[in-house]
Scaffold this motif. Structure first.
Motif, PDB file in Angstrom:
ATOM      1  N   GLN A 101      27.017  -0.770 -57.367  1.00 26.21           N
ATOM      2  CA  GLN A 101      28.114  -1.730 -57.360  1.00 26.21           C
ATOM      3  C   GLN A 101      29.184  -1.350 -58.368  1.00 26.21           C
ATOM      4  O   GLN A 101      30.390  -1.506 -58.112  1.00 26.21           O
ATOM      5  CB  GLN A 101      27.575  -3.130 -57.666  1.00 26.21           C
ATOM      6  N   LYS A 102      28.765  -0.813 -59.511  1.00 30.41           N
ATOM      7  CA  LYS A 102      29.717  -0.378 -60.530  1.00 30.41           C
ATOM      8  C   LYS A 102      30.611   0.727 -59.995  1.00 30.41           C
ATOM      9  O   LYS A 102      31.843   0.719 -60.201  1.00 30.41           O
ATOM     10  CB  LYS A 102      28.954   0.109 -61.761  1.00 30.41           C
ATOM     11  N   LEU A 103      30.017   1.687 -59.297  1.00 25.77           N
ATOM     12  CA  LEU A 103      30.808   2.784 -58.747  1.00 25.77           C
ATOM     13  C   LEU A 103      31.743   2.304 -57.645  1.00 25.77           C
ATOM     14  O   LEU A 103      32.885   2.768 -57.545  1.00 25.77           O
ATOM     15  CB  LEU A 103      29.873   3.860 -58.202  1.00 25.77           C
ATOM     16  N   LYS A 104      31.269   1.373 -56.832  1.00 23.08           N
ATOM     17  CA  LYS A 104      32.124   0.869 -55.758  1.00 23.08           C
ATOM     18  C   LYS A 104      33.278   0.028 -56.287  1.00 23.08           C
ATOM     19  O   LYS A 104      34.380   0.038 -55.716  1.00 23.08           O
ATOM     20  CB  LYS A 104      31.281   0.055 -54.773  1.00 23.08           C
ATOM     21  N   LEU A 173      41.813  10.311 -63.836  1.00 26.64           N
ATOM     22  CA  LEU A 173      40.452  10.097 -63.343  1.00 26.64           C
ATOM     23  C   LEU A 173      40.139   8.613 -63.184  1.00 26.64           C
ATOM     24  O   LEU A 173      39.530   8.191 -62.194  1.00 26.64           O
ATOM     25  CB  LEU A 173      39.443  10.750 -64.298  1.00 26.64           C
ATOM     26  N   LEU A 174      40.539   7.827 -64.143  1.00 28.61           N
ATOM     27  CA  LEU A 174      40.275   6.394 -64.063  1.00 28.61           C
ATOM     28  C   LEU A 174      41.033   5.760 -62.907  1.00 28.61           C
ATOM     29  O   LEU A 174      40.526   4.862 -62.232  1.00 28.61           O
ATOM     30  CB  LEU A 174      40.649   5.719 -65.383  1.00 28.61           C
ATOM     31  N   ASN A 175      42.244   6.222 -62.682  1.00 29.19           N
ATOM     32  CA  ASN A 175      43.027   5.692 -61.566  1.00 29.19           C
ATOM     33  C   ASN A 175      42.425   6.097 -60.213  1.00 29.19           C
ATOM     34  O   ASN A 175      42.509   5.347 -59.239  1.00 29.19           O
ATOM     35  CB  ASN A 175      44.469   6.184 -61.653  1.00 29.19           C
ATOM     36  N   ALA A 176      41.827   7.297 -60.151  1.00 32.05           N
ATOM     37  CA  ALA A 176      41.255   7.787 -58.893  1.00 32.05           C
ATOM     38  C   ALA A 176      39.981   7.042 -58.521  1.00 32.05           C
ATOM     39  O   ALA A 176      39.629   6.939 -57.338  1.00 32.05           O
ATOM     40  CB  ALA A 176      40.978   9.287 -58.986  1.00 32.05           C
ATOM     41  N   GLY A 177      39.270   6.509 -59.496  1.00 28.81           N
ATOM     42  CA  GLY A 177      38.028   5.784 -59.201  1.00 28.81           C
ATOM     43  C   GLY A 177      36.839   6.733 -59.046  1.00 28.81           C
ATOM     44  O   GLY A 177      36.917   7.921 -59.374  1.00 28.81           O
ATOM     45  N   SER A 178      35.743   6.203 -58.510  1.00 31.94           N
ATOM     46  CA  SER A 178      34.506   6.973 -58.400  1.00 31.94           C
ATOM     47  C   SER A 178      34.595   8.003 -57.275  1.00 31.94           C
ATOM     48  O   SER A 178      35.247   7.778 -56.254  1.00 31.94           O
ATOM     49  CB  SER A 178      33.320   6.041 -58.116  1.00 31.94           C
ATOM     50  N   ARG A 179      33.886   9.122 -57.473  1.00 37.11           N
ATOM     51  CA  ARG A 179      33.832  10.154 -56.438  1.00 37.11           C
ATOM     52  C   ARG A 179      32.929   9.694 -55.292  1.00 37.11           C
ATOM     53  O   ARG A 179      31.940   8.976 -55.491  1.00 37.11           O
ATOM     54  CB  ARG A 179      33.290  11.446 -57.029  1.00 37.11           C
ATOM     55  N   ALA A 180      33.264  10.127 -54.085  1.00 32.85           N
ATOM     56  CA  ALA A 180      32.453   9.784 -52.914  1.00 32.85           C
ATOM     57  C   ALA A 180      31.025  10.305 -53.063  1.00 32.85           C
ATOM     58  O   ALA A 180      30.056   9.661 -52.642  1.00 32.85           O
ATOM     59  CB  ALA A 180      33.106  10.351 -51.645  1.00 32.85           C
ATOM     60  N   GLU A 181      30.897  11.488 -53.677  1.00 35.77           N
ATOM     61  CA  GLU A 181      29.566  12.057 -53.862  1.00 35.77           C
ATOM     62  C   GLU A 181      28.721  11.202 -54.812  1.00 35.77           C
ATOM     63  O   GLU A 181      27.507  11.040 -54.605  1.00 35.77           O
ATOM     64  CB  GLU A 181      29.675  13.484 -54.417  1.00 35.77           C
ATOM     65  N   ASP A 182      29.352  10.647 -55.864  1.00 34.70           N
ATOM     66  CA  ASP A 182      28.620   9.795 -56.801  1.00 34.70           C
ATOM     67  C   ASP A 182      28.164   8.505 -56.114  1.00 34.70           C
ATOM     68  O   ASP A 182      27.047   8.022 -56.339  1.00 34.70           O
ATOM     69  CB  ASP A 182      29.498   9.459 -58.006  1.00 34.70           C
ATOM     70  N   ILE A 183      29.016   7.953 -55.252  1.00 39.44           N
ATOM     71  CA  ILE A 183      28.639   6.739 -54.525  1.00 39.44           C
ATOM     72  C   ILE A 183      27.484   7.034 -53.571  1.00 39.44           C
ATOM     73  O   ILE A 183      26.529   6.251 -53.457  1.00 39.44           O
ATOM     74  CB  ILE A 183      29.851   6.177 -53.768  1.00 39.44           C
ATOM     75  N   ALA A 184      27.554   8.185 -52.873  1.00 42.57           N
ATOM     76  CA  ALA A 184      26.475   8.553 -51.952  1.00 42.57           C
ATOM     77  C   ALA A 184      25.156   8.728 -52.701  1.00 42.57           C
ATOM     78  O   ALA A 184      24.088   8.312 -52.225  1.00 42.57           O
ATOM     79  CB  ALA A 184      26.840   9.832 -51.205  1.00 42.57           C
ATOM     80  N   ALA A 185      25.219   9.352 -53.891  1.00 42.17           N
ATOM     81  CA  ALA A 185      24.002   9.540 -54.680  1.00 42.17           C
ATOM     82  C   ALA A 185      23.441   8.196 -55.139  1.00 42.17           C
ATOM     83  O   ALA A 185      22.222   7.974 -55.135  1.00 42.17           O
ATOM     84  CB  ALA A 185      24.292  10.440 -55.879  1.00 42.17           C
TER      85      ALA A 185
END
Length: 335
Positions: A101-104, A173-185
């Motif tokens: 949830q934090k990453l999303k 980086l903060l503006n871009a948000g979480s990476r898709a790979e990190d969310i998938a993991a």
């Protein structure tokens, strides 16, 4: 002998021949077209009840001879160890879900504002260093400033530029948000944690031993307090419904019966006659089992017949020898 008498004798002789040929014009039953008797035993069907998980038996609710119903609790294991696993699995699942949830959700506004402030501060430092660089550059040639002062000015300018780039990249980086790979993991971590939780829940459910069908407890192999391994027999149940009889038909009588035929079942010492039907006839022959062999059948090939008893009671017990009569058996072929 006159002509009339001769005709009468000829007619009588013809009737006698026809009577023998048709077995009394069908009024007399053929010797092998009537009831067929088969011999066998009430089928013994038992199931060994065991826990899928190991542990210490907490309680056994039934004893030998007890009649049980499908779904009735029979025994339970102590659940303290599995309850601890459940709590641990719940904690891991909660942590994995929180991380996902934090990453999303992305970065907090405060974090982005802090990074923006750091970038602004780095920009100010760089601007100041750049002004010093521009002001002192013309003074190096005439010797108005020392070489050491100039080199320090260049170094300060370069360092400020690098710090500015670092702050700007951090803000990006903060503006871009979480990476898709990190969310998938993180999603995979949640699935793994949920699977571990479900596995622990399954193990907890398997600490209860319930009857899979109606039956009678014939063996109580373990007692409360005993440590059992997965699959170790705790109770043995006799399954008596539906009640089946395993009988045998001689090869010469095989053509006389068929699945679905009605039968009558009797047992020695039991005055009642039970009713049923033929449910299955084995496709392969075997030698007569010792439990039903007679002098005439010791070396004969027979076929196994399964009979379903429609109206059994407790007086018809598993393994008991029985006689199965087939009143509607067909005539023997070639007779």
């Amino acid at each position: 002998m006159n002509r009339r008498t001769l005709i009468i004798l000829v007619l009588v002789a013809a009737l006698v021949v026809a009577g023998f040929a048709t077995r009394g014009f069908g009024l007399f039953a053929r010797a092998d077209a009537g009831e067929l008797a088969l011999y066998g035993n009430v089928d013994i069907r038992e199931v060994d009840m065991s826990f899928r998980v190991g542990g210490r038996i907490g309680d056994i609710a039934v004893d030998e001879g007890a009649k049980v119903k499908r779904g009735q609790p029979l025994a339970v294991l102590d659940t303290a160890t599995i309850q601890s696993r459940m709590a641990e699995a719940d904690a891991r699942l909660g942590r994995a879900q929180a991380q996902l949830q934090k990453l999303k959700n992305g970065n907090r506004v405060q974090d982005i504002g802090q990074a923006r402030a750091r970038a602004s501060a780095a920009q100010a430092v760089y601007d100041n260093a750049q002004r010093d660089y521009a002001r002192r550059q013309p003074l190096v040639g005439p010797g108005a400033i020392s070489r050491d002062v100039w080199e320090q000015t260049v170094s300060d300018r370069d360092r400020a530029r690098a710090q500015l780039l670092e702050a700007q990249q951090g803000l990006s980086l903060l503006n871009a948000g979480s990476r898709a790979e990190d969310i998938a993991a993180a999603e995979a971590d949640v699935r793994a944690a949920r699977a571990a939780r479900e596995s622990a829940g399954t193990d907890l459910g398997d600490t209860r031993l319930v009857a899979a069908s109606d039956g009678t407890v014939v063996t109580r192999a373990r007692e409360p307090g005993a440590i059992v391994q997965p699959g170790e027999t705790v109770l043995t149940l006799s399954i008596n419904r539906p009640m089946r009889v395993r009988a045998y038909v001689a090869e010469t009588d095989l053509s006389r019966i068929a699945p679905g035929m009605k039968v009558a079942v009797t047992a020695d010492g039991n005055p009642r006659t039970y009713h049923g039907s033929i449910g299955y006839i084995a496709p392969r022959a075997e030698f007569t089992p010792k439990s039903v062999e007679t002098e005439n059948l010791r070396t004969d090939l027979v076929y196994q017949v399964r009979v379903i008893v429609d109206d059994p009671d407790d007086n018809l017990r598993q393994g008991q020898p029985v006689t199965v009569k087939v009143p509607g058996a067909r005539p023997r072929l070639g007779k």
